[in-house]
Scaffold this motif. Sequence first.
Motif, PDB file in Angstrom:
ATOM      1  N   HIS A  21     -17.449 -37.547  44.206  1.00 55.12           N
ATOM      2  CA  HIS A  21     -18.433 -37.046  43.793  1.00 55.12           C
ATOM      3  C   HIS A  21     -19.327 -36.539  44.967  1.00 55.12           C
ATOM      4  CE1 HIS A  21     -18.880 -37.337  39.172  1.00 55.12           C
ATOM      5  NE2 HIS A  21     -18.128 -38.282  39.481  1.00 55.12           N
ATOM      6  N   ASP A  22     -20.414 -36.047  44.947  1.00 59.58           N
ATOM      7  CA  ASP A  22     -21.085 -35.516  45.938  1.00 59.58           C
ATOM      8  C   ASP A  22     -21.707 -36.784  46.872  1.00 59.58           C
ATOM      9  OD1 ASP A  22     -21.090 -32.927  45.107  1.00 59.58           O
ATOM     10  OD2 ASP A  22     -23.039 -32.808  44.347  1.00 59.58           O
ATOM     11  N   ASN A  23     -21.961 -37.799  46.227  1.00 59.45           N
ATOM     12  CA  ASN A  23     -22.347 -38.987  46.829  1.00 59.45           C
ATOM     13  C   ASN A  23     -21.331 -40.150  46.519  1.00 59.45           C
ATOM     14  OD1 ASN A  23     -24.602 -38.271  48.523  1.00 59.45           O
ATOM     15  ND2 ASN A  23     -25.287 -37.750  46.753  1.00 59.45           N
ATOM     16  N   VAL A  24     -20.910 -40.977  47.322  1.00 60.20           N
ATOM     17  CA  VAL A  24     -19.699 -41.945  46.708  1.00 60.20           C
ATOM     18  C   VAL A  24     -20.286 -43.531  47.487  1.00 60.20           C
ATOM     19  CG1 VAL A  24     -17.393 -42.642  47.087  1.00 60.20           C
ATOM     20  CG2 VAL A  24     -17.929 -40.128  46.881  1.00 60.20           C
ATOM     21  N   MET A  25     -20.424 -44.369  46.620  1.00 63.32           N
ATOM     22  CA  MET A  25     -20.541 -45.725  47.260  1.00 63.32           C
ATOM     23  C   MET A  25     -19.230 -46.544  47.762  1.00 63.32           C
ATOM     24  SD  MET A  25     -22.649 -49.017  45.973  1.00 63.32           S
ATOM     25  CE  MET A  25     -24.133 -48.314  46.073  1.00 63.32           C
ATOM     26  N   ILE A  26     -19.237 -46.945  49.026  1.00 64.44           N
ATOM     27  CA  ILE A  26     -18.154 -47.601  49.561  1.00 64.44           C
ATOM     28  C   ILE A  26     -18.508 -49.075  49.574  1.00 64.44           C
ATOM     29  CG2 ILE A  26     -16.452 -47.880  51.441  1.00 64.44           C
ATOM     30  CD1 ILE A  26     -17.309 -44.801  52.080  1.00 64.44           C
ATOM     31  N   VAL A  27     -17.705 -49.990  49.122  1.00 69.30           N
ATOM     32  CA  VAL A  27     -18.057 -51.372  49.033  1.00 69.30           C
ATOM     33  C   VAL A  27     -17.092 -51.932  49.831  1.00 69.30           C
ATOM     34  CG1 VAL A  27     -18.501 -53.329  47.614  1.00 69.30           C
ATOM     35  CG2 VAL A  27     -19.107 -51.067  46.723  1.00 69.30           C
ATOM     36  N   SER A  28     -17.585 -52.572  50.758  1.00 71.42           N
ATOM     37  CA  SER A  28     -16.527 -53.350  51.954  1.00 71.42           C
ATOM     38  C   SER A  28     -16.577 -54.818  51.936  1.00 71.42           C
ATOM     39  CB  SER A  28     -16.994 -52.745  53.234  1.00 71.42           C
ATOM     40  OG  SER A  28     -16.357 -53.199  54.317  1.00 71.42           O
ATOM     41  N   ASN A  29     -15.733 -55.697  52.104  1.00 71.62           N
ATOM     42  CA  ASN A  29     -15.644 -56.865  52.325  1.00 71.62           C
ATOM     43  C   ASN A  29     -16.524 -57.401  53.661  1.00 71.62           C
ATOM     44  OD1 ASN A  29     -14.764 -59.684  51.454  1.00 71.62           O
ATOM     45  ND2 ASN A  29     -13.273 -59.572  53.126  1.00 71.62           N
ATOM     46  N   SER A  30     -16.344 -56.452  54.586  1.00 74.48           N
ATOM     47  CA  SER A  30     -16.818 -56.889  55.910  1.00 74.48           C
ATOM     48  C   SER A  30     -18.284 -56.117  55.996  1.00 74.48           C
ATOM     49  CB  SER A  30     -16.045 -56.566  56.995  1.00 74.48           C
ATOM     50  OG  SER A  30     -15.608 -55.248  57.120  1.00 74.48           O
ATOM     51  N   ASN A  31     -18.438 -55.258  55.618  1.00 72.96           N
ATOM     52  CA  ASN A  31     -19.591 -54.188  55.785  1.00 72.96           C
ATOM     53  C   ASN A  31     -20.865 -54.112  54.872  1.00 72.96           C
ATOM     54  OD1 ASN A  31     -18.912 -54.016  58.578  1.00 72.96           O
ATOM     55  ND2 ASN A  31     -17.588 -52.304  57.963  1.00 72.96           N
ATOM     56  N   GLY A  32     -20.152 -54.955  53.503  1.00 79.77           N
ATOM     57  CA  GLY A  32     -21.289 -54.539  52.328  1.00 79.77           C
ATOM     58  C   GLY A  32     -20.843 -53.282  51.724  1.00 79.77           C
ATOM     59  N   SER A  33     -22.171 -52.594  51.464  1.00 84.28           N
ATOM     60  CA  SER A  33     -21.870 -51.212  50.632  1.00 84.28           C
ATOM     61  C   SER A  33     -22.855 -50.213  51.418  1.00 84.28           C
ATOM     62  CB  SER A  33     -22.620 -51.337  49.267  1.00 84.28           C
ATOM     63  OG  SER A  33     -23.899 -51.488  49.218  1.00 84.28           O
ATOM     64  N   ASN A  34     -22.165 -48.908  51.117  1.00 87.81           N
ATOM     65  CA  ASN A  34     -22.818 -47.952  52.006  1.00 87.81           C
ATOM     66  C   ASN A  34     -22.643 -46.778  51.044  1.00 87.81           C
ATOM     67  OD1 ASN A  34     -23.917 -46.208  53.899  1.00 87.81           O
ATOM     68  ND2 ASN A  34     -21.966 -46.114  55.097  1.00 87.81           N
ATOM     69  N   THR A  35     -23.537 -45.812  50.858  1.00 89.41           N
ATOM     70  CA  THR A  35     -23.441 -44.486  50.291  1.00 89.41           C
ATOM     71  C   THR A  35     -23.159 -43.223  51.266  1.00 89.41           C
ATOM     72  OG1 THR A  35     -24.660 -45.218  48.402  1.00 89.41           O
ATOM     73  CG2 THR A  35     -24.208 -42.847  48.417  1.00 89.41           C
ATOM     74  N   LEU A  36     -22.293 -42.560  51.143  1.00 94.45           N
ATOM     75  CA  LEU A  36     -21.899 -41.411  52.040  1.00 94.45           C
ATOM     76  C   LEU A  36     -21.878 -40.015  51.034  1.00 94.45           C
ATOM     77  CD1 LEU A  36     -19.065 -42.888  54.122  1.00 94.45           C
ATOM     78  CD2 LEU A  36     -21.303 -42.403  54.668  1.00 94.45           C
ATOM     79  N   SER A  37     -22.214 -38.866  51.680  1.00 96.87           N
ATOM     80  CA  SER A  37     -21.883 -37.773  50.751  1.00 96.87           C
ATOM     81  C   SER A  37     -20.235 -37.415  50.832  1.00 96.87           C
ATOM     82  CB  SER A  37     -22.394 -36.639  51.680  1.00 96.87           C
ATOM     83  OG  SER A  37     -21.825 -36.354  53.250  1.00 96.87           O
ATOM     84  N   SER A  38     -19.642 -36.579  50.250  1.00 99.53           N
ATOM     85  CA  SER A  38     -18.342 -36.593  50.244  1.00 99.53           C
ATOM     86  C   SER A  38     -17.929 -35.934  51.389  1.00 99.53           C
ATOM     87  CB  SER A  38     -17.951 -35.676  48.779  1.00 99.53           C
ATOM     88  OG  SER A  38     -18.545 -34.481  49.126  1.00 99.53           O
ATOM     89  N   ASP A  39     -18.652 -34.986  52.029  1.00 97.51           N
ATOM     90  CA  ASP A  39     -18.164 -34.319  53.215  1.00 97.51           C
ATOM     91  C   ASP A  39     -18.206 -35.323  54.573  1.00 97.51           C
ATOM     92  OD1 ASP A  39     -18.340 -31.832  52.117  1.00 97.51           O
ATOM     93  OD2 ASP A  39     -20.327 -31.365  52.991  1.00 97.51           O
ATOM     94  N   ASN A  40     -19.266 -36.461  54.386  1.00100.65           N
ATOM     95  CA  ASN A  40     -18.756 -37.250  55.521  1.00100.65           C
ATOM     96  C   ASN A  40     -17.836 -38.462  55.332  1.00100.65           C
ATOM     97  OD1 ASN A  40     -20.990 -36.449  57.152  1.00100.65           O
ATOM     98  ND2 ASN A  40     -22.565 -37.587  56.088  1.00100.65           N
ATOM     99  N   LEU A  41     -17.507 -38.753  53.834  1.00103.23           N
ATOM    100  CA  LEU A  41     -16.604 -39.230  53.521  1.00103.23           C
ATOM    101  C   LEU A  41     -15.166 -38.910  53.955  1.00103.23           C
ATOM    102  CD1 LEU A  41     -15.418 -41.996  52.483  1.00103.23           C
ATOM    103  CD2 LEU A  41     -15.529 -40.727  50.104  1.00103.23           C
ATOM    104  N   TYR A  42     -14.929 -37.468  53.568  1.00 97.71           N
ATOM    105  CA  TYR A  42     -13.765 -36.870  54.233  1.00 97.71           C
ATOM    106  C   TYR A  42     -13.615 -36.776  55.593  1.00 97.71           C
ATOM    107  CZ  TYR A  42     -12.245 -34.612  49.708  1.00 97.71           C
ATOM    108  OH  TYR A  42     -11.868 -34.612  48.609  1.00 97.71           O
TER     109      TYR A  42
END
Length: 121
Positions: A21-42
């Motif tokens: 999706h245009d914005n994606v939430m990434i949930v990490s064991n070590s870094n918590g959660s973060n939302t990125l644009s799909s462009d930045n995620l790629y």
Amino acid sequence: MAKYNHYLSHSEFNKEPDLYHDNVMIVSNSNGSNTLSSDNLYKQVKVFLDSLKAQGVNNVQWESTNIQILDTNLAVVSNIAVRYLINGDIHNKVGATYFVNKHKGEWKISAFSVHNYANTL
């Protein structure tokens, strides 16, 4: 996985399918959660795949996949990915769990977490 394996082989992403999706939430064991644009995620995925390639990873295959439909346009997907070296040996395994939803007829990832494969749903 074909999209990621194509990148490992050719250092380029195919335009389709667009996984996120245009914005994606990434949930990490070590870094918590973060939302990125799909462009930045790629961009981050490219850096990550380049680091796997530098470790000798040649391709990644699903060992298992589980899809649980939660509602008409919502599902949880959980899988185990096996990363193989160029000689065919296993480099490592990783679990991943995704929230996906259908928007305008297409399923896309809206949130995900990579985790210990032993804890895959």
